[in-house]
Design a protein around this motif. Structure first.
Motif, PDB file in Angstrom:
ATOM      1  N   TRP A   1       0.825  -1.210   0.000  1.00 29.76           N
ATOM      2  CA  TRP A   1       0.000   0.000   0.000  1.00 29.76           C
ATOM      3  C   TRP A   1       0.859   1.261   0.000  1.00 29.76           C
ATOM      4  O   TRP A   1       0.502   2.261  -0.618  1.00 29.76           O
ATOM      5  N   THR A   2       1.992   1.214   0.658  1.00 28.29           N
ATOM      6  CA  THR A   2       2.905   2.362   0.640  1.00 28.29           C
ATOM      7  C   THR A   2       3.352   2.651  -0.787  1.00 28.29           C
ATOM      8  O   THR A   2       3.342   3.810  -1.219  1.00 28.29           O
ATOM      9  N   GLU A   3       3.707   1.622  -1.529  1.00 19.69           N
ATOM     10  CA  GLU A   3       4.123   1.793  -2.926  1.00 19.69           C
ATOM     11  C   GLU A   3       2.964   2.307  -3.790  1.00 19.69           C
ATOM     12  O   GLU A   3       3.168   3.135  -4.677  1.00 19.69           O
TER      13      GLU A   3
ATOM     14  N   GLY B   1      -2.791  18.809  -7.291  1.00 20.56           N
ATOM     15  CA  GLY B   1      -3.888  17.859  -7.186  1.00 20.56           C
ATOM     16  C   GLY B   1      -3.975  17.275  -5.791  1.00 20.56           C
ATOM     17  O   GLY B   1      -3.418  17.803  -4.831  1.00 20.56           O
ATOM     18  N   SER B   2      -4.686  16.147  -5.717  1.00 21.45           N
ATOM     19  CA  SER B   2      -4.859  15.506  -4.426  1.00 21.45           C
ATOM     20  C   SER B   2      -4.951  13.998  -4.600  1.00 21.45           C
ATOM     21  O   SER B   2      -5.320  13.503  -5.660  1.00 21.45           O
ATOM     22  N   VAL B   3      -4.587  13.309  -3.527  1.00 20.91           N
ATOM     23  CA  VAL B   3      -4.734  11.860  -3.462  1.00 20.91           C
ATOM     24  C   VAL B   3      -5.589  11.583  -2.232  1.00 20.91           C
ATOM     25  O   VAL B   3      -5.271  12.043  -1.130  1.00 20.91           O
ATOM     26  N   GLN B   4      -6.680  10.864  -2.450  1.00 24.16           N
ATOM     27  CA  GLN B   4      -7.581  10.534  -1.357  1.00 24.16           C
ATOM     28  C   GLN B   4      -7.526   9.031  -1.118  1.00 24.16           C
ATOM     29  O   GLN B   4      -7.628   8.238  -2.059  1.00 24.16           O
ATOM     30  N   ILE B   5      -7.361   8.643   0.136  1.00 23.63           N
ATOM     31  CA  ILE B   5      -7.275   7.238   0.505  1.00 23.63           C
ATOM     32  C   ILE B   5      -8.561   6.878   1.250  1.00 23.63           C
ATOM     33  O   ILE B   5      -8.879   7.484   2.276  1.00 23.63           O
ATOM     34  N   ILE B   6      -9.286   5.893   0.731  1.00 22.09           N
ATOM     35  CA  ILE B   6     -10.550   5.474   1.316  1.00 22.09           C
ATOM     36  C   ILE B   6     -10.298   4.234   2.172  1.00 22.09           C
ATOM     37  O   ILE B   6      -9.729   3.251   1.703  1.00 22.09           O
ATOM     38  N   VAL B   7     -10.753   4.292   3.432  1.00 22.41           N
ATOM     39  CA  VAL B   7     -10.537   3.208   4.386  1.00 22.41           C
ATOM     40  C   VAL B   7     -11.890   2.707   4.889  1.00 22.41           C
ATOM     41  O   VAL B   7     -12.764   3.503   5.235  1.00 22.41           O
ATOM     42  N   HIS B   8     -12.072   1.373   4.913  1.00 17.00           N
ATOM     43  CA  HIS B   8     -13.256   0.731   5.479  1.00 17.00           C
ATOM     44  C   HIS B   8     -12.797  -0.352   6.444  1.00 17.00           C
ATOM     45  O   HIS B   8     -11.980  -1.205   6.081  1.00 17.00           O
ATOM     46  N   ASP B   9     -13.311  -0.307   7.646  1.00 22.37           N
ATOM     47  CA  ASP B   9     -12.970  -1.302   8.673  1.00 22.37           C
ATOM     48  C   ASP B   9     -11.469  -1.472   8.851  1.00 22.37           C
ATOM     49  O   ASP B   9     -10.957  -2.585   8.980  1.00 22.37           O
TER      50      ASP B   9
ATOM     51  N   ILE C   1      -7.430  -0.234   3.698  1.00 23.60           N
ATOM     52  CA  ILE C   1      -7.481   0.648   2.530  1.00 23.60           C
ATOM     53  C   ILE C   1      -8.190  -0.113   1.420  1.00 23.60           C
ATOM     54  O   ILE C   1      -7.832  -1.244   1.102  1.00 23.60           O
ATOM     55  N   VAL C   2      -9.226   0.505   0.870  1.00 17.77           N
ATOM     56  CA  VAL C   2      -9.987  -0.159  -0.189  1.00 17.77           C
ATOM     57  C   VAL C   2      -9.905   0.591  -1.515  1.00 17.77           C
ATOM     58  O   VAL C   2     -10.235   0.043  -2.561  1.00 17.77           O
ATOM     59  N   GLN C   3      -9.461   1.846  -1.479  1.00 18.86           N
ATOM     60  CA  GLN C   3      -9.460   2.641  -2.708  1.00 18.86           C
ATOM     61  C   GLN C   3      -8.506   3.819  -2.578  1.00 18.86           C
ATOM     62  O   GLN C   3      -8.355   4.399  -1.504  1.00 18.86           O
ATOM     63  N   ILE C   4      -7.876   4.159  -3.690  1.00 17.43           N
ATOM     64  CA  ILE C   4      -7.048   5.360  -3.766  1.00 17.43           C
ATOM     65  C   ILE C   4      -7.546   6.162  -4.958  1.00 17.43           C
ATOM     66  O   ILE C   4      -7.650   5.636  -6.065  1.00 17.43           O
ATOM     67  N   GLU C   5      -7.916   7.419  -4.730  1.00 12.63           N
ATOM     68  CA  GLU C   5      -8.394   8.291  -5.792  1.00 12.63           C
ATOM     69  C   GLU C   5      -7.374   9.394  -6.024  1.00 12.63           C
ATOM     70  O   GLU C   5      -6.890  10.018  -5.084  1.00 12.63           O
TER      71      GLU C   5
END
Length: 67
Positions: A11-13, A25-33, A36-40
């Motif tokens: 995930w770090t890579e 720009g921006s990087v958004q990291i989506i976390v569930h429980d 990490i489930v998604q990187i936008e």
């Protein structure tokens, strides 16, 4: 009880790869429980507001009509 985020080398890579080459720009990291489930990635392009716009050459047909 909440689960802490588990961050490993994979995930770090992926996160660093999302940042690679970005100027604005921006990087958004989506976390569930706690996972990490998604990187936008949203990238912006910025242009100088005072730069002269480039004029495009008009097609020959349009030049003849305007004469």
């Amino acid at each position: 009880m909440s689960n802490p985020v588990q961050l490993d080398d994979v995930w770090t890579e992926r996160i660093l790869g999302s940042l690679e080459g970005m100027e604005y720009g921006s990087v958004q990291i989506i976390v569930h429980d706690g996972k990490i489930v998604q990187i936008e990635r949203t990238e912006r392009k910025r242009f100088d507001a005072f730069a002269q716009p480039q004029t495009r050459a008009r097609p020959e047909k349009l030049k003849k009509r305007s004469q």
